[in-house]
Design a protein around this motif. Structure first.
Motif, PDB file in Angstrom:
ATOM      1  N   LEU A 180      -1.333  56.006 -33.511  1.00  0.00           N
ATOM      2  CA  LEU A 180      -0.748  55.578 -34.778  1.00  0.00           C
ATOM      3  C   LEU A 180       0.392  56.485 -35.221  1.00  0.00           C
ATOM      4  O   LEU A 180       1.246  56.083 -36.020  1.00  0.00           O
ATOM      5  CB  LEU A 180      -1.826  55.527 -35.870  1.00  0.00           C
ATOM      6  N   SER A 181       0.423  57.699 -34.717  1.00  0.00           N
ATOM      7  CA  SER A 181       1.514  58.611 -35.060  1.00  0.00           C
ATOM      8  C   SER A 181       2.650  58.563 -34.044  1.00  0.00           C
ATOM      9  O   SER A 181       3.798  58.858 -34.373  1.00  0.00           O
ATOM     10  CB  SER A 181       0.991  60.049 -35.186  1.00  0.00           C
ATOM     11  N   THR A 182       2.346  58.166 -32.819  1.00  0.00           N
ATOM     12  CA  THR A 182       3.382  58.122 -31.780  1.00  0.00           C
ATOM     13  C   THR A 182       3.999  56.743 -31.617  1.00  0.00           C
ATOM     14  O   THR A 182       5.147  56.609 -31.198  1.00  0.00           O
ATOM     15  CB  THR A 182       2.801  58.553 -30.422  1.00  0.00           C
ATOM     16  N   GLY A 183       3.250  55.688 -31.967  1.00  0.00           N
ATOM     17  CA  GLY A 183       3.704  54.329 -31.701  1.00  0.00           C
ATOM     18  C   GLY A 183       3.377  53.912 -30.280  1.00  0.00           C
ATOM     19  O   GLY A 183       3.096  54.744 -29.414  1.00  0.00           O
ATOM     20  N   TYR A 184       3.414  52.627 -30.041  1.00  0.00           N
ATOM     21  CA  TYR A 184       3.025  52.060 -28.746  1.00  0.00           C
ATOM     22  C   TYR A 184       4.256  51.894 -27.866  1.00  0.00           C
ATOM     23  O   TYR A 184       5.296  51.398 -28.306  1.00  0.00           O
ATOM     24  CB  TYR A 184       2.346  50.705 -28.953  1.00  0.00           C
ATOM     25  N   THR A 185       4.167  52.306 -26.617  1.00  0.00           N
ATOM     26  CA  THR A 185       5.302  52.231 -25.700  1.00  0.00           C
ATOM     27  C   THR A 185       5.688  50.777 -25.417  1.00  0.00           C
ATOM     28  O   THR A 185       4.819  49.929 -25.203  1.00  0.00           O
ATOM     29  CB  THR A 185       4.971  52.928 -24.371  1.00  0.00           C
TER      30      THR A 185
END
Length: 412
Positions: A180-185
């Motif tokens: 949720l902090s990095t985002g989905y590739t």
């Protein structure tokens, strides 16, 4: 305190959108017009549930008419009560004693069911004032299972097994919430549409890498096999060995052609070859998977329902599951298929007929709650301007959506 929201009216809209020259084209669908059969659930509140099913234009009106027929029983229902045992509702809708004959569980009728189901989930999340991913992630395993219809798949996955998978996911859930902090590739599909000339594909590939994408897809399936082979090696030469490249034949080849061509493509190191042959032919894909190993096969864009996915999984006929929530019966069936895939240790990387609007929510749920790996999600930008809350990509990664619902509201 739960807010009561009652469905008062069903409104259906046939929405079709123009594409730039060559965009969206593949070996089989050469003149696509991206379109949605849209189901609106009007309520006794300001909230409206919005659901979509994807088509390529022709016949979109038929799906819209089917939505009208199938959705009649929802009028007068309170959304939270409806969703408390949606697995039963889904079963009743999909097994209509008359409309079932027109499928069953496939084609126009099942696409209509997808739009209706997706509208129900969208409205449900809006009543909770949360994004769809948040609604799903916060559900207990028992609440998730109540959304699902296990009929015909219990020889692969029982309710008890699904509960066990979800309870196991709860144990390590917090670790996976880091996504949720990095985002989905994301991976870029718009690089290599079938009708694009080679120089455009090369330039698109360079731009995708500059935007931060580490993976991209090339459409293949030419009548002249050498064109596919040359383009595949060209894009590999353009982006180098560190970039992941997928190839998509969109069902164009026979089994024997698939074996022959994939063996010639092996040296450019494709991450997968997608939809090489007829999407209903389980045994052909099983044979192909064995023949071309270690090259991996991906499929699911045109697989219509949980039964077919069950068969593909049981046959070890695919390495990547591309189930699409606007192709199968919507979010409920998508979750069930994802759970079957988890049991079989097959990653789920959805096809995004919705342009990623709903699937950006579903992959977060799949990873956080089910424990499926966070590999990447297809990105197709062509309809962004038509959505009120379009998907956002930064440095090759999906930003986590914050708007309430499933992100399917259209710009007025």
């Amino acid at each position: 305190m739960m807010t009561s929201v009652v469905i008062k009216e069903i409104v259906v809209e046939d929405k079709r959108f123009p594409l730039d020259s060559g965009a969206g084209s593949d070996a089989v669908h050469t003149i696509p017009q991206y379109s949605y059969a849209v189901c609106y659930l009007k309520t006794d509140s300001p909230l409206t549930g919005v659901g979509i099913a994807f088509t390529l234009g022709s016949g979109n009106d038929l799906v819209c008419k089917a939505i009208e027929y199938l959705s009649e029983s929802l009028v007068g229902k309170e959304i939270n009560e409806l969703m408390a045992n949606f697995g039963t509702v889904f079963s009743q809708l999909s097994d209509s004693p008359t409309f079932r004959w027109l499928g069953p569980h496939k084609g126009i009728i099942h696409l209509a069911l997808a739009s209706i189901t997706n509208a129900c989930f969208d409205l449900w999340a809006k009543t909770k004032k949360v994004p769809l991913w948040k609604l799903l992630v916060d559900l207990s395993p028992e609440e998730v299972v109540n959304l699902l219809d296990f009929r015909y798949v219990e020889d692969l996955l029982t309710k008890e097994e699904a509960l066990e998978i979800l309870h196991q996911g709860q144990v390590t859930k917090s670790e996976r919430e880091k996504i949720l902090s990095t985002g989905y590739t994301g991976y870029d599909t718009s690089v290599g549409w079938f009708n694009y000339p080679d120089d455009v594909v090369v330039e698109n590939a360079k731009q995708a890498v500059a935007k931060g994408f580490k993976a991209m897809k090339l459409k293949v399936g030419s009548k002249d096999f050498s064109r596919d082979i040359n383009r595949a090696f060209l894009i590999r030469e353009t982006v180098g060995d560190d970039i992941t490249i997928m190839l998509d034949a969109n069902q164009q080849w026979t089994l024997h052609q698939s074996i022959e061509i994939i063996r010639q493509l092996k040296d450019m190191n494709p991450y997968w070859v997608e939809e090489p042959t007829d999407p209903d032919d389980v045994l052909a894909h099983q044979t192909l998977a064995r023949a071309v190993s270690p090259v991996k096969i991906a499929l699911g864009e045109h697989v219509p329902n949980k039964i077919m996915f069950k068969n593909f999984l049981q046959a070890n006929a695919m390495s990547f599951n591309q189930v699409d929530t606007v192709r199968v019966g919507g979010i409920s069936e998508f979750i069930l298929i994802s759970l079957m895939s988890k049991k079989c240790n097959v990653p789920v990387i959805p096809h995004v007929g919705d342009m990623g609007q709903i699937h950006q929510h579903l992959v977060l749920f799949n990873h956080i709650s089910i424990g499926l790996p966070d590999l990447f999600l297809e990105y197709i930008p062509h309809l962004r301007k038509y959505f009120k809350f379009p998907v956002t990509i930064s440095d090759g990664r999906y930003k986590v959506p914050e708007n309430y619902g499933s992100s399917c509201d259209f710009v007025e």
